[in-house]
Each structure stands twice: as structure tokens, then as C-alpha cells.
Design a protein around this motif. Structure first.
Motif, PDB file in Angstrom:
ATOM      1  N   ASP A 141       0.834  -1.208   0.000  1.00 34.95           N
ATOM      2  CA  ASP A 141       0.000   0.000   0.000  1.00 34.95           C
ATOM      3  C   ASP A 141       0.866   1.256   0.000  1.00 34.95           C
ATOM      4  O   ASP A 141       0.585   2.218  -0.717  1.00 34.95           O
ATOM      5  CB  ASP A 141      -0.909   0.016   1.242  1.00 34.95           C
ATOM      6  CG  ASP A 141      -2.078  -0.939   1.105  1.00 34.95           C
ATOM      7  OD1 ASP A 141      -2.360  -1.373  -0.034  1.00 34.95           O
ATOM      8  OD2 ASP A 141      -2.699  -1.266   2.129  1.00 34.95           O
ATOM      9  N   GLU A 142       1.904   1.217   0.822  1.00 37.49           N
ATOM     10  CA  GLU A 142       2.782   2.389   0.894  1.00 37.49           C
ATOM     11  C   GLU A 142       3.482   2.620  -0.430  1.00 37.49           C
ATOM     12  O   GLU A 142       3.695   3.762  -0.845  1.00 37.49           O
ATOM     13  CB  GLU A 142       3.840   2.176   1.981  1.00 37.49           C
ATOM     14  CG  GLU A 142       3.467   2.770   3.307  1.00 37.49           C
ATOM     15  CD  GLU A 142       4.661   2.809   4.227  1.00 37.49           C
ATOM     16  OE1 GLU A 142       5.289   3.875   4.345  1.00 37.49           O
ATOM     17  OE2 GLU A 142       4.966   1.758   4.838  1.00 37.49           O
ATOM     18  N   ASP A 144       2.324   1.863  -3.381  1.00 42.20           N
ATOM     19  CA  ASP A 144       1.341   2.488  -4.275  1.00 42.20           C
ATOM     20  C   ASP A 144       1.206   3.971  -3.977  1.00 42.20           C
ATOM     21  O   ASP A 144       1.162   4.800  -4.887  1.00 42.20           O
ATOM     22  CB  ASP A 144      -0.022   1.812  -4.119  1.00 42.20           C
ATOM     23  CG  ASP A 144      -0.099   0.496  -4.892  1.00 42.20           C
ATOM     24  OD1 ASP A 144       0.546   0.394  -5.940  1.00 42.20           O
ATOM     25  OD2 ASP A 144      -0.811  -0.412  -4.432  1.00 42.20           O
ATOM     26  N   GLU A 148       1.933   7.207  -6.475  1.00 41.86           N
ATOM     27  CA  GLU A 148       0.989   8.296  -6.711  1.00 41.86           C
ATOM     28  C   GLU A 148       1.683   9.633  -6.439  1.00 41.86           C
ATOM     29  O   GLU A 148       1.535  10.611  -7.174  1.00 41.86           O
ATOM     30  CB  GLU A 148      -0.200   8.109  -5.752  1.00 41.86           C
ATOM     31  CG  GLU A 148      -1.482   8.784  -6.165  1.00 41.86           C
ATOM     32  CD  GLU A 148      -2.173   8.030  -7.290  1.00 41.86           C
ATOM     33  OE1 GLU A 148      -2.638   8.717  -8.208  1.00 41.86           O
ATOM     34  OE2 GLU A 148      -2.216   6.783  -7.257  1.00 41.86           O
ATOM     35  N   LEU A 249      -5.879   4.473  -3.674  1.00 38.52           N
ATOM     36  CA  LEU A 249      -5.374   3.313  -2.965  1.00 38.52           C
ATOM     37  C   LEU A 249      -5.079   3.754  -1.547  1.00 38.52           C
ATOM     38  O   LEU A 249      -4.837   4.900  -1.289  1.00 38.52           O
ATOM     39  CB  LEU A 249      -4.111   2.847  -3.671  1.00 38.52           C
ATOM     40  CG  LEU A 249      -4.277   2.891  -5.195  1.00 38.52           C
ATOM     41  CD1 LEU A 249      -2.974   3.208  -5.863  1.00 38.52           C
ATOM     42  CD2 LEU A 249      -4.828   1.568  -5.696  1.00 38.52           C
TER      43      LEU A 249
ATOM     44  N   GLN B  74       2.432   5.922 -15.009  1.00 33.69           N
ATOM     45  CA  GLN B  74       1.085   6.435 -14.786  1.00 33.69           C
ATOM     46  C   GLN B  74       0.819   7.534 -15.799  1.00 33.69           C
ATOM     47  O   GLN B  74       1.716   8.289 -16.150  1.00 33.69           O
ATOM     48  CB  GLN B  74       0.987   7.032 -13.383  1.00 33.69           C
ATOM     49  CG  GLN B  74       0.876   5.959 -12.314  1.00 33.69           C
ATOM     50  CD  GLN B  74       0.511   6.566 -10.985  1.00 33.69           C
ATOM     51  OE1 GLN B  74       1.256   7.355 -10.433  1.00 33.69           O
ATOM     52  NE2 GLN B  74      -0.637   6.208 -10.462  1.00 33.69           N
ATOM     53  N   VAL B  84       7.002   5.326 -12.849  1.00 31.55           N
ATOM     54  CA  VAL B  84       7.044   5.113 -11.396  1.00 31.55           C
ATOM     55  C   VAL B  84       7.777   3.825 -11.033  1.00 31.55           C
ATOM     56  O   VAL B  84       7.934   3.513  -9.860  1.00 31.55           O
ATOM     57  CB  VAL B  84       5.634   5.096 -10.778  1.00 31.55           C
ATOM     58  CG1 VAL B  84       4.945   6.439 -10.956  1.00 31.55           C
ATOM     59  CG2 VAL B  84       4.784   3.984 -11.378  1.00 31.55           C
ATOM     60  N   ARG B  95       1.187  -7.413  -8.115  1.00 28.68           N
ATOM     61  CA  ARG B  95       0.885  -7.410  -6.700  1.00 28.68           C
ATOM     62  C   ARG B  95      -0.046  -8.553  -6.359  1.00 28.68           C
ATOM     63  O   ARG B  95      -1.174  -8.596  -6.866  1.00 28.68           O
ATOM     64  CB  ARG B  95       0.229  -6.088  -6.341  1.00 28.68           C
ATOM     65  CG  ARG B  95      -0.335  -6.086  -4.969  1.00 28.68           C
ATOM     66  CD  ARG B  95      -0.696  -4.723  -4.490  1.00 28.68           C
ATOM     67  NE  ARG B  95      -1.254  -4.858  -3.151  1.00 28.68           N
ATOM     68  CZ  ARG B  95      -1.393  -3.884  -2.293  1.00 28.68           C
ATOM     69  NH1 ARG B  95      -1.032  -2.683  -2.637  1.00 28.68           N
ATOM     70  NH2 ARG B  95      -1.878  -4.086  -1.104  1.00 28.68           N
ATOM     71  N   ARG B  98      -4.162  -8.353  -5.984  1.00 31.00           N
ATOM     72  CA  ARG B  98      -4.821  -7.316  -6.771  1.00 31.00           C
ATOM     73  C   ARG B  98      -5.193  -7.881  -8.137  1.00 31.00           C
ATOM     74  O   ARG B  98      -4.409  -8.550  -8.781  1.00 31.00           O
ATOM     75  CB  ARG B  98      -3.895  -6.111  -6.943  1.00 31.00           C
ATOM     76  CG  ARG B  98      -4.477  -5.063  -7.874  1.00 31.00           C
ATOM     77  CD  ARG B  98      -3.633  -3.832  -7.953  1.00 31.00           C
ATOM     78  NE  ARG B  98      -3.619  -3.111  -6.678  1.00 31.00           N
ATOM     79  CZ  ARG B  98      -2.753  -2.164  -6.396  1.00 31.00           C
ATOM     80  NH1 ARG B  98      -1.818  -1.849  -7.264  1.00 31.00           N
ATOM     81  NH2 ARG B  98      -2.812  -1.546  -5.241  1.00 31.00           N
ATOM     82  N   TYR B 103      -0.784   0.226 -13.142  1.00 25.46           N
ATOM     83  CA  TYR B 103       0.095   1.024 -13.984  1.00 25.46           C
ATOM     84  C   TYR B 103       0.178   0.435 -15.385  1.00 25.46           C
ATOM     85  O   TYR B 103      -0.083  -0.741 -15.582  1.00 25.46           O
ATOM     86  CB  TYR B 103       1.492   1.064 -13.368  1.00 25.46           C
ATOM     87  CG  TYR B 103       1.476   1.363 -11.894  1.00 25.46           C
ATOM     88  CD1 TYR B 103       1.206   2.647 -11.444  1.00 25.46           C
ATOM     89  CD2 TYR B 103       1.660   0.358 -10.955  1.00 25.46           C
ATOM     90  CE1 TYR B 103       1.151   2.930 -10.092  1.00 25.46           C
ATOM     91  CE2 TYR B 103       1.603   0.632  -9.586  1.00 25.46           C
ATOM     92  CZ  TYR B 103       1.342   1.911  -9.166  1.00 25.46           C
ATOM     93  OH  TYR B 103       1.262   2.198  -7.841  1.00 25.46           O
ATOM     94  N   LEU B 143      10.384   0.248  -2.097  1.00 22.10           N
ATOM     95  CA  LEU B 143       9.877   1.440  -1.425  1.00 22.10           C
ATOM     96  C   LEU B 143      11.013   2.421  -1.163  1.00 22.10           C
ATOM     97  O   LEU B 143      10.879   3.628  -1.371  1.00 22.10           O
ATOM     98  CB  LEU B 143       9.189   1.037  -0.117  1.00 22.10           C
ATOM     99  CG  LEU B 143       8.472   2.128   0.661  1.00 22.10           C
ATOM    100  CD1 LEU B 143       7.431   2.828  -0.185  1.00 22.10           C
ATOM    101  CD2 LEU B 143       7.832   1.539   1.921  1.00 22.10           C
ATOM    102  N   ARG B 147      11.451   6.183  -2.715  1.00 25.49           N
ATOM    103  CA  ARG B 147      11.646   7.379  -1.904  1.00 25.49           C
ATOM    104  C   ARG B 147      12.865   8.168  -2.347  1.00 25.49           C
ATOM    105  O   ARG B 147      12.864   9.402  -2.303  1.00 25.49           O
ATOM    106  CB  ARG B 147      11.741   6.976  -0.424  1.00 25.49           C
ATOM    107  CG  ARG B 147      10.370   6.620   0.112  1.00 25.49           C
ATOM    108  CD  ARG B 147      10.384   6.011   1.481  1.00 25.49           C
ATOM    109  NE  ARG B 147       9.029   6.031   2.039  1.00 25.49           N
ATOM    110  CZ  ARG B 147       8.638   5.316   3.082  1.00 25.49           C
ATOM    111  NH1 ARG B 147       9.491   4.512   3.697  1.00 25.49           N
ATOM    112  NH2 ARG B 147       7.395   5.406   3.508  1.00 25.49           N
TER     113      ARG B 147
END
Lengths: 250, 250
Positions: A141-142, A144, A148, A249, B74, B84, B95, B98, B103, B143, B147
Motif C-alpha cells: 500500500d505504501e 502504491d 501516486e 489506494l 502512470q 514510477v 501485486r 490485486r 500502472y 519502497l 523514496r
DNA sequence: CATCTGATTTGATCTGTATCAAGGTGTTTC
DNA sequence: GAAACACCTTGATACAGATCAAATCAGATG
């Protein structure tokens, strides 16, 4: 039902007699694991503005936000800062298997976190797979949300960024507080202009100007210091540049 | 040893007699699980430019890149696009849990993916926790990368963005190819100017100009269409704006 | 070998946001 | 209730990167 609350499943529901009432570990809990969690958990409080850990510092716990807001930020040598995570109640911080924090973690408001010492938490994860599964879901989730956010940073105009941020916070606020009514949306904008600028990759002056612009056009109403009212959520949504269908999301 | 290969643990090592030789599921494998994986896997090939799935389309598999490069992007209503995700060999896409792709997934080069039908893959995950653990690790790495990417999008100048992208690809390339020598770094830049601009949140003209600038200053040397040589990696690194210590993740 | 095509480079100009600077507002402190 | 402080707003100007336009290059195709 206002648009903001569509498609949002409640994430802060209490979990039977689980004493840990936030998202991190309460899903599908069973009593024996809970006892173990109970033993390794402790609470820490921070005042608005305080730093929880600095990037690079040792971080021997993982934690979940109980109340308040925490931010994750990265800083460049010359001081440019970019927020890379915004943690609302029930969000999780810290990475199992990493010794030090990769980001500055800061209390944006007064903050209470529920911490678990990392070593025992990791051992518990090994023994009880569904904690890992839950963590995987949350991390996806993070991811996604981060993607975004990347679209916002890379392609949106200042105006779209501001509108997006307000919608994001309104949505998450609405999903936390179960008092969502049919009435207009009213909530606290818990970030300073500076924090907003760090979130959006703008300067604080630009943030201020764009907020003023949205106010002058009646898209938002500001009451007092931080209270915001959105008279027409759909109209604000149109300013975000997002797909109108907005399959959000998280 | 050139800087680019420091701190990079080899990620594409073959895994004993594991027939699946990429990162997604080969770690810590055991024969009975492998047999199950074998039964549900199949390969798909795409030509450069082809779309693997569109955002919103049904995606009933998860997959890992075998050779080539795939991108996740996206698109906004008016056509603005932001990449992304950039998937190099051994990276994972899709995922669990899901139904549809969030995307556009596109082949940036000729591409081979190893796919696993989602339903059986999810069942396998439930039975064998370490697949989930491996997936959690990979997701956490992604992740972190996202970042880092957010910092790039939000706060770096065009020049810094270009330098960063070249360093990122050089590093990942070096970690994939085990022929890393002490010599200068030479590798294929497998993205068009347009793809680079989608990665960096710039226009393709700005990308072209900044690449030219770095070339004129001798920071990079371009040979033929896509080949790039970095004569002095540290000097290029200084242009990225990143912490000189550069604790790069993945 | 000439032509066509898609990718890239380069140039001229415009514009959105940053930067620099000043002033305003509300809250805390003594 | 005056002073200090943190936060926010507004204005003037500069500039990085976008936009529009045209030229060049490198392969592919016949």
C-alpha cells in the motif's frame, strides 16, 4: 455519502479484544501472539516539531502511530529537503532487518507511537507468518502511495499539487474518523506551510500563494489557523488533475 | 574497484540447481516448492515498445524480469506521463491480491518475463512463508528506491537528475554484470530520451540538452547510439547532489 | 544509393515557480 | 498589554525548464 468516503474501508476498526488498536498488527490477531506483542511494546510521546530519529541514527524499534502525525524526510547536503512519508494514526514506521533509520522521522504534531523492540519483533515475525503477511500488504500500500506521490512530484502543477494534498488529507481523515456525514467536509490541516512545501516539492511561498488562490475561488474555506472546509469535494477533485474516477489506494 | 560496484551484493547469482535463476523466488529455495513453482511458471516475450498490460486491465499473473527492461508508468487524463517503476532483470512485477494492474507496464527494450499465474502463486505463498518474506524484502527495497526517486523528482535540478539517472543505471548494470573491472564503466543506456524524460519528470528536450552538457564537459562519453562511458564515476557522482557517502539502496 | 522514418539535437522564446524582501497575524511570555 | 516569536501572506524580480519550431542524424527499406 460524500465522495471522499467512497471506496475507503475503515482501517482503524477495533479488533475484538485486541489491546493494540491500530492497523499495524491488529488484523487477524490471536491471543498468544498478542501476549508476546504486549510484552515487547511500549509507548513514546513527542511534541510537535520534535525529531524521533535522524537519518543514519540507530533505530532499534519498529513502531506504529497511535495519535498525531509523523513525517519521513530526506535531506540533501545543501539543506534541500523532501518529505517521503506521511504517517497518520495506524501507519507503520521502521524496517525489519535494518539497523539504522534511512530518513529523518519527525513529529509534525504532538505524537504518540506504539513501539516494538526490533529484535523480539523480528523473532515474532518469523514464528507468526501472518504478521509478515500483514506487513507485506501495508508495504505494498505504501509503495502504491509513493508512486501516486511520484506522479504528483514529477508532473503536477503547483495548483494541482495543493489540491491533491488537501484531498489526500481529507480522505484519510474521513477514513479515520467514523463520523463522516453527508455534510461538507471539515477537518484539521495538521501541516505547516513549510511541511506542505516539503511534501509537495515546492517553496513555502508558492504553497501560501496557491492556498490563497483556492480560497479566493471558493474551492476551500479556511477557518482560523488550520481548520479547512471543503464545500464541494468533487469540484476540488477536478483541480487535482487526477483521473475523475480516482481509484485511490490506501 | 570502481565506486559503482561497492556495497552492491550480487543479486543475480545462480541458486544451486534452482531452475529459476532470478531474484524473485530463487533465494533459499527448497526442492518441493521449486517443483510447484515450476508447474505454474511460463515465459512471455515482448518487443521493445510493446505494452505488457495497460493500467486498469486485468492482470492474472505476477512476473519477474528475465532479460530486458520493463517500465511502470502512470498517465494523467491530458497525457502527462510519469514513470514510477523501472524493472531490470531479476525485478518483480505485480501485486499479489490485486486483480488489475495499477500502472501501464511497457517493454522499454526487448523483454522476457517469467510469469506465474497469480492464483496458484498466492496459494503457494500461503503455504511457504519464506516466499512472502522474500517478497516483503523486495517490496521494502522498492519502497526505498521510490523514496530516493521522490527526492530526485521533488528537489533536484535537471542536471542533477540526469547525472543521478546515469549513475543509477551504471550501478545496477554493474551489479548485474559480474564482469565489473577496474576500468572505466561502459554500458548501454537502454532508454530513449523520451523514456528518460518520463523517469525524471522533465521534457525530452531538456534531457537532450543536459546530456549534451555533461558530454561537452567530459563527464560522460557517448559512443554510437546508446553506449555510455563514464571515465570518472566519482566526478559524475558529485553532480548528482547526493550525499557523497551515497549509501545507495539496491 | 536515395529515401523515408523515428529519434535526437539545437535554437528562440515564454512562463511557472523560486528567490529575495517586507509586512501581517495570532499566540506565548513576562 | 507590550514584546517576542513563530508562522503566514504578499510583492517584485530572476531564472530554470517548458514550449514551439526547425534542423540533423542514424538506421531501415526499397
Amino acid at each position: 455519502m460524500p465522495r471522499a468516503t467512497q471506496k475507503i474501508q475503515t482501517i482503524s476498526q477495533e479488533c475484538g479484544d485486541c489491546p493494540i488498536r491500530h492497523r499495524a498488527v491488529c488484523a487477524r490477531c490471536e491471543s498468544d501472539e498478542l501476549n508476546l506483542l504486549e510484552q515487547i511494546k511500549y509507548y513514546r510521546s513527542f511534541e510537535a516539531g520534535q525529531t524521533v530519529v535522524w537519518a543514519g541514527d540507530k533505530m532499534d524499534f519498529v513502531a506504529s502511530v497511535v495519535t498525531g502525525i509523523a513525517t519521513l524526510s530526506q535531506t540533501m547536503e545543501d539543506g534541500r529537503r523532501q518529505m517521503v512519508g506521511l504517517l497518520l494514526p495506524s501507519d507503520f514506521a521502521g524496517r525489519p532487518g535494518r539497523e539504522t533509520s534511512a530518513y529523518d522521522v519527525t513529529a509534525a504534531t504532538d505524537l504518540v507511537m506504539c513501539c516494538f523492540r526490533k529484535k523480539p519483533f523480528e523473532e515474532l515475525m518469523l514464528r507468526t507468518p501472518h504478521i509478515g503477511q500483514r506487513l507485506l500488504e501495508m508495504t505494498l500500500d505504501e509503495l502504491d502511495a509513493a508512486r501516486e506521490w511520484m506522479l504528483l512530484l514529477g508532473r503536477k502543477t503547483a495548483r494541482e499539487k495543493i489540491a491533491s494534498l488537501i484531498c489526500i488529507i481529507a480522505r484519510r481523515d474521513a477514513s479515520l474518523q467514523l463520523n463522516a456525514t453527508d455534510a461538507e467536509l471539515r477537518f484539521d490541516l495538521p501541516l505547516t506551510r513549510e511541511a506542505m512545501s516539503e511534501y509537495l516539492g515546492l517553496t513555502l511561498e508558492t504553497v501560501s500563494r496557491q492556498v490563497s488562490a483556492l480560497r479566493k475561488e471558493g474551492l476551500i474555506i479556511t477557518e482560523g489557523k488550520r481548520q479547512i472546509v471543503i464545500p464541494d469535494f468533487d469540484r476540488l477533485l477536478e483541480e487535482t488533475g487526477d483521473d475523475s474516477d480516482g481509484g485511490f489506494l490506501v
